[in-house]
Scaffold this active site. Structure first.
Site, PDB file in Angstrom:
ATOM      1  N   GLU A   1     -52.192 -18.429  14.560  1.00  0.00           N
ATOM      2  CA  GLU A   1     -50.997 -18.204  15.365  1.00  0.00           C
ATOM      3  C   GLU A   1     -50.170 -19.482  15.395  1.00  0.00           C
ATOM      4  O   GLU A   1     -50.703 -20.581  15.417  1.00  0.00           O
ATOM      5  CB  GLU A   1     -51.359 -17.799  16.802  1.00  0.00           C
ATOM      6  CG  GLU A   1     -51.886 -16.399  16.911  1.00  0.00           C
ATOM      7  CD  GLU A   1     -51.922 -15.869  18.338  1.00  0.00           C
ATOM      8  OE1 GLU A   1     -51.265 -16.444  19.221  1.00  0.00           O
ATOM      9  OE2 GLU A   1     -52.608 -14.861  18.552  1.00  0.00           O
TER      10      GLU A   1
ATOM     11  N   HIS B   1     -44.335 -16.557  19.615  1.00  0.00           N
ATOM     12  CA  HIS B   1     -45.567 -16.804  18.869  1.00  0.00           C
ATOM     13  C   HIS B   1     -45.841 -15.647  17.923  1.00  0.00           C
ATOM     14  O   HIS B   1     -45.175 -14.618  17.969  1.00  0.00           O
ATOM     15  CB  HIS B   1     -46.755 -17.069  19.802  1.00  0.00           C
ATOM     16  CG  HIS B   1     -47.259 -15.879  20.557  1.00  0.00           C
ATOM     17  ND1 HIS B   1     -46.600 -15.332  21.633  1.00  0.00           N
ATOM     18  CD2 HIS B   1     -48.381 -15.143  20.396  1.00  0.00           C
ATOM     19  CE1 HIS B   1     -47.292 -14.309  22.103  1.00  0.00           C
ATOM     20  NE2 HIS B   1     -48.383 -14.168  21.368  1.00  0.00           N
TER      21      HIS B   1
ATOM     22  N   ASP C   1     -52.274 -12.495  26.312  1.00  0.00           N
ATOM     23  CA  ASP C   1     -50.859 -12.838  26.521  1.00  0.00           C
ATOM     24  C   ASP C   1     -50.447 -12.528  27.963  1.00  0.00           C
ATOM     25  O   ASP C   1     -49.789 -13.335  28.621  1.00  0.00           O
ATOM     26  CB  ASP C   1     -49.951 -12.066  25.564  1.00  0.00           C
ATOM     27  CG  ASP C   1     -50.104 -12.477  24.112  1.00  0.00           C
ATOM     28  OD1 ASP C   1     -50.568 -13.602  23.838  1.00  0.00           O
ATOM     29  OD2 ASP C   1     -49.752 -11.654  23.237  1.00  0.00           O
TER      30      ASP C   1
ATOM     31  N   HIS D   1     -48.580 -12.938  15.854  1.00  0.00           N
ATOM     32  CA  HIS D   1     -49.829 -12.187  15.894  1.00  0.00           C
ATOM     33  C   HIS D   1     -50.229 -11.926  14.443  1.00  0.00           C
ATOM     34  O   HIS D   1     -49.740 -10.978  13.828  1.00  0.00           O
ATOM     35  CB  HIS D   1     -49.659 -10.871  16.651  1.00  0.00           C
ATOM     36  CG  HIS D   1     -49.720 -11.016  18.134  1.00  0.00           C
ATOM     37  ND1 HIS D   1     -49.712  -9.937  18.974  1.00  0.00           N
ATOM     38  CD2 HIS D   1     -49.806 -12.107  18.936  1.00  0.00           C
ATOM     39  CE1 HIS D   1     -49.789 -10.358  20.227  1.00  0.00           C
ATOM     40  NE2 HIS D   1     -49.830 -11.678  20.227  1.00  0.00           N
TER      41      HIS D   1
END
Length: 141
Positions: free
Chosen positions: A24, A85, A98, A87
């Protein structure tokens, strides 16, 4: 909630997320919020400080990163409006992790990266009671 960003910023995020794969990657969204709409004007990449063996499905930054980036945004007349961010090999929807670590007033842009290629970008906001995320409308111009 409507969130807009330029196609150039989307490409910059995609490039970063693809380069971070299979881990990530992420950073902060800088911009302005007005009348329920958020305009993302810049991004600031932040190094993933989560334990290396967990970076394939976790992302973290230090409190010092938060403070430094908030100061930099202020100096530029912008606000930290959210966080982005990736995945890796997963959909662009928030995980339970999250939700547990999110802040209600931020927007969250999540990019799905499948086999090192960014394929989807979605925007989310945590409900004030922290029970779930609501999806937003993302406009790429």
């Amino acid at each position: 909630m409507k969130v807009s960003l330029s196609i150039d910023l989307q490409r910059e995020i995609f490039d970063q997320m693809e380069a971070s794969y299979p881990n990530e990657g992420g950073g902060f969204l800088l911009g302005q919020a007005q009348a329920g709409a958020i305009t993302i004007q810049d991004i600031m990449q932040v190094e993933n400080t989560f334990a290396e063996e967990e970076q394939y499905h976790r992302y973290a930054m230090t409190p010092q990163d938060w403070m430094r980036l908030e100061d930099e945004a202020d100096e530029r007349g912008l606000s930290l409006v959210g966080y982005y961010h990736s995945h890796p090999d997963s959909p662009a929807i928030p995980s339970e992790y999250d939700r547990e670590h999110a802040l209600p007033n931020f927007v969250y842009v999540i990019t799905s990266v499948i086999m090192a290629r960014a394929i989807d970008m979605q925007v989310w906001r945590l409900r004030p009671d922290r029970s779930a995320f609501d999806s937003g409308q993302l406009a790429v111009t």
